[in-house]
Write a protein that holds these residues in place. Structure first.
Motif, PDB file in Angstrom:
ATOM      1  N   UNK A   1       0.841  -1.184   0.000  1.00  0.00           N
ATOM      2  CA  UNK A   1       0.000   0.000   0.000  1.00  0.00           C
ATOM      3  C   UNK A   1       0.881   1.241   0.000  1.00  0.00           C
ATOM      4  N   UNK A   2       0.279   2.379  -0.264  1.00  0.00           N
ATOM      5  CA  UNK A   2       0.979   3.652  -0.194  1.00  0.00           C
ATOM      6  C   UNK A   2       0.169   4.636   0.628  1.00  0.00           C
ATOM      7  N   UNK A   3       0.872   5.615   1.179  1.00  0.00           N
ATOM      8  CA  UNK A   3       0.191   6.685   1.919  1.00  0.00           C
ATOM      9  C   UNK A   3      -0.034   7.837   0.961  1.00  0.00           C
ATOM     10  N   UNK A   4      -1.289   8.198   0.743  1.00  0.00           N
ATOM     11  CA  UNK A   4      -1.638   9.278  -0.172  1.00  0.00           C
ATOM     12  C   UNK A   4      -1.588  10.639   0.505  1.00  0.00           C
ATOM     13  N   UNK A   5      -2.032  10.666   1.768  1.00  0.00           N
ATOM     14  CA  UNK A   5      -2.113  11.941   2.485  1.00  0.00           C
ATOM     15  C   UNK A   5      -2.269  11.660   3.975  1.00  0.00           C
ATOM     16  N   UNK A   6      -1.813  12.595   4.781  1.00  0.00           N
ATOM     17  CA  UNK A   6      -2.031  12.519   6.224  1.00  0.00           C
ATOM     18  C   UNK A   6      -2.761  13.783   6.660  1.00  0.00           C
ATOM     19  N   UNK A   7      -3.881  13.589   7.327  1.00  0.00           N
ATOM     20  CA  UNK A   7      -4.662  14.696   7.878  1.00  0.00           C
ATOM     21  C   UNK A   7      -4.319  14.806   9.356  1.00  0.00           C
ATOM     22  N   UNK A   8      -3.710  15.906   9.761  1.00  0.00           N
ATOM     23  CA  UNK A   8      -3.396  16.145  11.168  1.00  0.00           C
ATOM     24  C   UNK A   8      -4.510  17.037  11.725  1.00  0.00           C
ATOM     25  N   UNK A   9      -5.464  16.417  12.411  1.00  0.00           N
ATOM     26  CA  UNK A   9      -6.650  17.158  12.846  1.00  0.00           C
ATOM     27  C   UNK A   9      -6.321  18.270  13.828  1.00  0.00           C
ATOM     28  N   UNK A  10      -5.420  18.022  14.754  1.00  0.00           N
ATOM     29  CA  UNK A  10      -5.080  19.044  15.742  1.00  0.00           C
ATOM     30  C   UNK A  10      -4.507  20.281  15.055  1.00  0.00           C
ATOM     31  N   UNK A  11      -3.586  20.082  14.106  1.00  0.00           N
ATOM     32  CA  UNK A  11      -2.988  21.209  13.374  1.00  0.00           C
ATOM     33  C   UNK A  11      -4.016  21.918  12.500  1.00  0.00           C
ATOM     34  N   UNK A  12      -4.843  21.155  11.820  1.00  0.00           N
ATOM     35  CA  UNK A  12      -5.850  21.741  10.936  1.00  0.00           C
ATOM     36  C   UNK A  12      -6.844  22.588  11.726  1.00  0.00           C
ATOM     37  N   UNK A  13      -7.291  22.053  12.847  1.00  0.00           N
ATOM     38  CA  UNK A  13      -8.237  22.816  13.669  1.00  0.00           C
ATOM     39  C   UNK A  13      -7.592  24.074  14.230  1.00  0.00           C
ATOM     40  N   UNK A  14      -6.324  23.974  14.643  1.00  0.00           N
ATOM     41  CA  UNK A  14      -5.618  25.149  15.172  1.00  0.00           C
ATOM     42  C   UNK A  14      -5.539  26.244  14.116  1.00  0.00           C
ATOM     43  N   UNK A  15      -5.303  25.867  12.856  1.00  0.00           N
ATOM     44  CA  UNK A  15      -5.247  26.847  11.764  1.00  0.00           C
ATOM     45  C   UNK A  15      -6.589  27.532  11.551  1.00  0.00           C
ATOM     46  N   UNK A  16      -7.662  26.861  11.955  1.00  0.00           N
ATOM     47  CA  UNK A  16      -9.015  27.418  11.812  1.00  0.00           C
ATOM     48  C   UNK A  16      -9.481  28.111  13.085  1.00  0.00           C
ATOM     49  N   UNK A  17      -8.569  28.210  14.070  1.00  0.00           N
ATOM     50  CA  UNK A  17      -8.902  28.892  15.313  1.00  0.00           C
ATOM     51  C   UNK A  17      -9.672  28.052  16.309  1.00  0.00           C
TER      52      UNK A  17
END
Length: 127
Positions: A27-43
């Motif tokens: 298998x391959x990794x297509x993308x990693x979603x870092x929820x903590x970082x993403x939410x922090x960017x959205x305040x």
């Protein structure tokens, strides 16, 4: 419906272990979603570490999509690594359950079972 294991590793260590285990199993990794970082960017403050890996085996994806393009709604497969209650968990929704809800095709069930067994092996190797 879910497959979740507990790991003595940190979230970052478990994600690093997945980086090693995923390609070993084709298998391959297509993308990693870092929820903590993403939410922090959205305040939005979010206290839990959570990284979700989109993983794929192109041959298996082609087999599924050749049978039914609507299965693109549930691809790629996801492996979630998260902290909860001071413990790290690695898990997924079982492909056999997910695809079984969307299709009664025996060919689809066969591919889902193969993918599920491989993803379980990946998760167990990373734990």
């Amino acid at each position: 419906m879910k497959y979740i294991v507990e790991s003595a590793k940190s979230v970052d260590q478990a994600v690093a272990a997945l980086h090693e285990a995923v390609p070993v199993h084709g298998f391959g990794i297509l993308h990693i979603h870092n929820l903590k970082e993403t939410m922090a960017k959205k305040g939005v403050a979010f206290d839990h570490d959570c990284q979700i890996l989109d993983v794929c085996n192109p041959g298996k994806a082609k087999a599924v999509l050749s049978e039914d393009m609507a299965m693109s709604l549930v691809l790629p497969c996801r492996i979630s690594v998260y902290e909860e209650g001071g413990k790290t968990h690695i898990g997924m929704v079982r492909p056999s359950a997910l695809l079984g809800v969307m299709s009664d095709s025996p060919a689809m069930a066969s591919v889902a079972a193969e993918v599920e067994a491989t993803l379980i092996a990946i998760i167990n190797a990373a734990a």
